[in-house]
Enzyme design. Structure first.
Site: not given
Ligand code: 4NP
Length: 153
Positions: A8, A11, A13-15, A127
């Site tokens: 993401c 690195n 939050c999402r990934s 995001d």
């Protein structure tokens, strides 16, 4: 061994959410030994002097509520070498895919795709850094991960 890198922007939050949810999913399926899973960023915003930031508080809380610890995770930037090593570089949005392809170069660009393509969805994982909707990100990521795991039987 399936080698999978989730990517993401930052690195934090999402990934990392995808990395730790997928690790939990493969563990529960008794398939831990089949996978090498990591996550990284296309930007270096969350790495200072080589030291990465921990997972963002809301993401960490979401994972902790599911009984998943991510205390050892620190943000890292995707490298050209990652592009050689990993089989799949699964990105959260179109911008991530463009930047990931730039980092890994043309020889490994085909490894870079969107996670939601595994849910037959051409959309992005929004995001939560900007939307503040961590549950929406979680639901999208889970759809992608379930499709991913099913595709690897
Ligand atoms: P992520 O979210 O890409 O899901 O980790 C973000 C985290 C940090 C920033 C942007 C997005 N930032 O601008 O620092």
């Amino acid at each position: 061994m399936h080698k999978i890198m989730f990517v993401c922007l930052g690195n934090i939050c999402r990934s990392p959410m995808a990395e730790y949810l997928f690790k939990d999913m493969v563990k529960k399926a008794g398939r831990e030994k089949e996978f090498d899973v990591a996550s990284s960023a296309v930007s270096s915003e969350n790495v200072w002097n080589g030291v990465g930031a921990p997972v963002y508080g809301h993401t960490k809380a979401l994972l902790n509520n599911l009984g998943i610890s991510c205390d050892d995770k620190r943000a890292q930037v995707l490298t050209k070498e990652d592009g050689e090593y990993y089989d799949l570089i699964l990105c959260m949005d179109d911008s991530n895919v463009r930047r990931a392809k730039n980092i890994v170069g043309t020889s490994n660009a085909d490894k870079c795709k969107k996670l939601l393509s595994y849910a037959n969805d051409s959309g992005d994982v929004a995001d939560p850094w900007y939307t503040r909707d961590f549950q929406a990100a979680y639901k999208d990521i889970m759809r992608g991960l379930e499709g991913l795991l099913n595709s690897m039987d």
